[in-house]
Motif scaffolding. Structure first.
Motif, PDB file in Angstrom:
ATOM      1  N   PRO A  19      11.087   4.802  -0.687  1.00 13.63           N
ATOM      2  CA  PRO A  19      12.467   4.972  -0.812  1.00 13.63           C
ATOM      3  C   PRO A  19      12.920   6.231  -0.778  1.00 13.63           C
ATOM      4  O   PRO A  19      14.025   6.574  -0.475  1.00 13.63           O
ATOM      5  CB  PRO A  19      13.096   4.200  -1.591  1.00 13.63           C
ATOM      6  CG  PRO A  19      11.789   4.392  -2.777  1.00 13.63           C
ATOM      7  CD  PRO A  19      10.732   4.395  -1.827  1.00 13.63           C
ATOM      8  N   THR A  20      12.323   7.237  -0.714  1.00 14.91           N
ATOM      9  CA  THR A  20      12.752   8.540  -1.100  1.00 14.91           C
ATOM     10  C   THR A  20      11.954   9.470  -0.130  1.00 14.91           C
ATOM     11  O   THR A  20      10.821   9.558   0.253  1.00 14.91           O
ATOM     12  CB  THR A  20      12.245   8.905  -2.532  1.00 14.91           C
ATOM     13  OG1 THR A  20      12.628   7.971  -3.304  1.00 14.91           O
ATOM     14  CG2 THR A  20      13.003  10.349  -2.797  1.00 14.91           C
ATOM     15  N   PRO A  21      12.959  10.335   0.443  1.00 15.20           N
ATOM     16  CA  PRO A  21      12.110  11.474   1.369  1.00 15.20           C
ATOM     17  C   PRO A  21      11.294  12.413   0.402  1.00 15.20           C
ATOM     18  O   PRO A  21      11.656  12.358  -0.621  1.00 15.20           O
ATOM     19  CB  PRO A  21      13.396  12.174   1.987  1.00 15.20           C
ATOM     20  CG  PRO A  21      14.718  11.279   1.663  1.00 15.20           C
ATOM     21  CD  PRO A  21      14.282  10.520   0.477  1.00 15.20           C
ATOM     22  N   PRO A  22      10.150  12.838   1.180  1.00  9.21           N
ATOM     23  CA  PRO A  22       9.169  13.601   0.304  1.00  9.21           C
ATOM     24  C   PRO A  22       9.588  14.527  -0.448  1.00  9.21           C
ATOM     25  O   PRO A  22       9.344  15.082  -1.578  1.00  9.21           O
ATOM     26  CB  PRO A  22       8.073  14.152   1.378  1.00  9.21           C
ATOM     27  CG  PRO A  22       8.510  13.564   2.706  1.00  9.21           C
ATOM     28  CD  PRO A  22      10.000  12.971   2.558  1.00  9.21           C
ATOM     29  N   ALA A  38      -1.577  11.248   3.873  1.00  3.22           N
ATOM     30  CA  ALA A  38      -1.844  12.240   4.938  1.00  3.22           C
ATOM     31  C   ALA A  38      -1.089  13.806   4.457  1.00  3.22           C
ATOM     32  O   ALA A  38      -0.308  14.224   5.194  1.00  3.22           O
ATOM     33  CB  ALA A  38      -1.266  11.871   6.382  1.00  3.22           C
ATOM     34  N   GLY A  39      -1.084  13.799   3.235  1.00  8.73           N
ATOM     35  CA  GLY A  39      -0.697  15.054   2.657  1.00  8.73           C
ATOM     36  C   GLY A  39       0.954  15.069   2.410  1.00  8.73           C
ATOM     37  O   GLY A  39       1.493  16.099   2.148  1.00  8.73           O
ATOM     38  N   GLU A  73      -4.992   2.972   7.578  1.00 12.38           N
ATOM     39  CA  GLU A  73      -5.866   4.119   7.105  1.00 12.38           C
ATOM     40  C   GLU A  73      -5.225   4.504   5.603  1.00 12.38           C
ATOM     41  O   GLU A  73      -5.649   4.447   4.754  1.00 12.38           O
ATOM     42  CB  GLU A  73      -6.134   5.089   7.869  1.00 12.38           C
ATOM     43  CG  GLU A  73      -6.820   6.203   7.276  1.00 12.38           C
ATOM     44  CD  GLU A  73      -7.049   7.307   8.378  1.00 12.38           C
ATOM     45  OE1 GLU A  73      -7.494   8.321   7.788  1.00 12.38           O
ATOM     46  OE2 GLU A  73      -6.758   7.237   9.523  1.00 12.38           O
ATOM     47  N   TRP A  74      -3.886   4.684   5.903  1.00  9.76           N
ATOM     48  CA  TRP A  74      -3.184   5.437   4.783  1.00  9.76           C
ATOM     49  C   TRP A  74      -2.467   4.487   3.993  1.00  9.76           C
ATOM     50  O   TRP A  74      -2.479   4.409   2.569  1.00  9.76           O
ATOM     51  CB  TRP A  74      -2.306   6.459   5.272  1.00  9.76           C
ATOM     52  CG  TRP A  74      -3.086   7.406   5.775  1.00  9.76           C
ATOM     53  CD1 TRP A  74      -3.085   7.613   7.551  1.00  9.76           C
ATOM     54  CD2 TRP A  74      -3.621   8.725   5.493  1.00  9.76           C
ATOM     55  NE1 TRP A  74      -3.787   8.861   7.539  1.00  9.76           N
ATOM     56  CE2 TRP A  74      -4.438   9.338   6.344  1.00  9.76           C
ATOM     57  CE3 TRP A  74      -3.816   9.047   4.085  1.00  9.76           C
ATOM     58  CZ2 TRP A  74      -5.060  10.608   6.287  1.00  9.76           C
ATOM     59  CZ3 TRP A  74      -4.499  10.394   3.734  1.00  9.76           C
ATOM     60  CH2 TRP A  74      -5.142  11.080   4.860  1.00  9.76           C
ATOM     61  N   TRP A  75      -1.531   3.597   4.655  1.00 12.69           N
ATOM     62  CA  TRP A  75      -0.745   2.650   3.748  1.00 12.69           C
ATOM     63  C   TRP A  75      -1.138   1.354   3.323  1.00 12.69           C
ATOM     64  O   TRP A  75      -0.895   1.081   2.069  1.00 12.69           O
ATOM     65  CB  TRP A  75       0.626   2.465   4.491  1.00 12.69           C
ATOM     66  CG  TRP A  75       1.265   3.429   4.816  1.00 12.69           C
ATOM     67  CD1 TRP A  75       1.583   4.573   5.862  1.00 12.69           C
ATOM     68  CD2 TRP A  75       2.383   4.134   3.773  1.00 12.69           C
ATOM     69  NE1 TRP A  75       2.372   5.632   5.594  1.00 12.69           N
ATOM     70  CE2 TRP A  75       3.125   5.159   4.351  1.00 12.69           C
ATOM     71  CE3 TRP A  75       2.901   3.571   2.555  1.00 12.69           C
ATOM     72  CZ2 TRP A  75       3.846   5.982   3.900  1.00 12.69           C
ATOM     73  CZ3 TRP A  75       3.981   4.227   2.187  1.00 12.69           C
ATOM     74  CH2 TRP A  75       4.457   5.416   2.351  1.00 12.69           C
ATOM     75  N   SER A  76      -2.136   0.838   3.911  1.00 14.00           N
ATOM     76  CA  SER A  76      -2.760  -0.561   3.505  1.00 14.00           C
ATOM     77  C   SER A  76      -3.297  -0.112   1.841  1.00 14.00           C
ATOM     78  O   SER A  76      -3.004  -0.886   1.045  1.00 14.00           O
ATOM     79  CB  SER A  76      -3.621  -1.138   4.448  1.00 14.00           C
ATOM     80  OG  SER A  76      -3.104  -1.666   5.481  1.00 14.00           O
ATOM     81  N   PRO A  77      -4.148   0.829   1.769  1.00 19.25           N
ATOM     82  CA  PRO A  77      -4.784   1.084   0.327  1.00 19.25           C
ATOM     83  C   PRO A  77      -3.757   1.275  -0.559  1.00 19.25           C
ATOM     84  O   PRO A  77      -3.917   0.967  -1.749  1.00 19.25           O
ATOM     85  CB  PRO A  77      -5.808   2.133   0.717  1.00 19.25           C
ATOM     86  CG  PRO A  77      -6.020   2.123   2.332  1.00 19.25           C
ATOM     87  CD  PRO A  77      -4.886   1.914   2.687  1.00 19.25           C
TER      88      PRO A  77
END
Length: 103
Positions: A19-22, A38-39, A73-77
């Motif tokens: 919900p929040t911008p980085p 991804a950093g 790769e990034w979100w599922s885990p």
């Protein structure tokens, strides 16, 4: 309908899952776990993995996000999900600029 005749739940990563911008992610975000994807600093709701698992009992979950295959790769885990089918958007996340509203 999904492959088993079940409805699809199409998932994006912006909004409730993140919900929040980085630039606004802080150490004090009650109810959310901090991740670096991804950093990029992101938040995942504490309840989202459990709720998505319950929804997956009745619905077929599909990624529909500019992350495309990279969502697995990034979100599922980060969301305790298995690899999901991906509905391509044609817009790779790395091809867009932050000024365009991706991040």
């Amino acid at each position: 309908m999904g492959g088993r005749g079940r409805p699809l739940l199409m998932l994006d990563v912006d909004g409730p899952p993140n919900p929040t911008p980085p630039q606004q992610v802080t150490a004090q975000s009650p109810g959310y776990r901090h991740h670096s994807i991804a950093g990029i600093p992101v938040l995942v709701g504490d309840d989202h993995p459990r709720l998505l698992a319950r929804l997956a009992e009745q619905l077929d979950l599909v990624w529909v996000t500019t992350w495309e295959e990279e969502a697995n790769e990034w979100w599922s885990p980060a969301m305790d999900l298995p690899a999901l089918p991906v509905c391509p958007t044609g817009l790779g996340v790395l091809e867009q600029k932050p000024a365009e509203g991706v991040f």
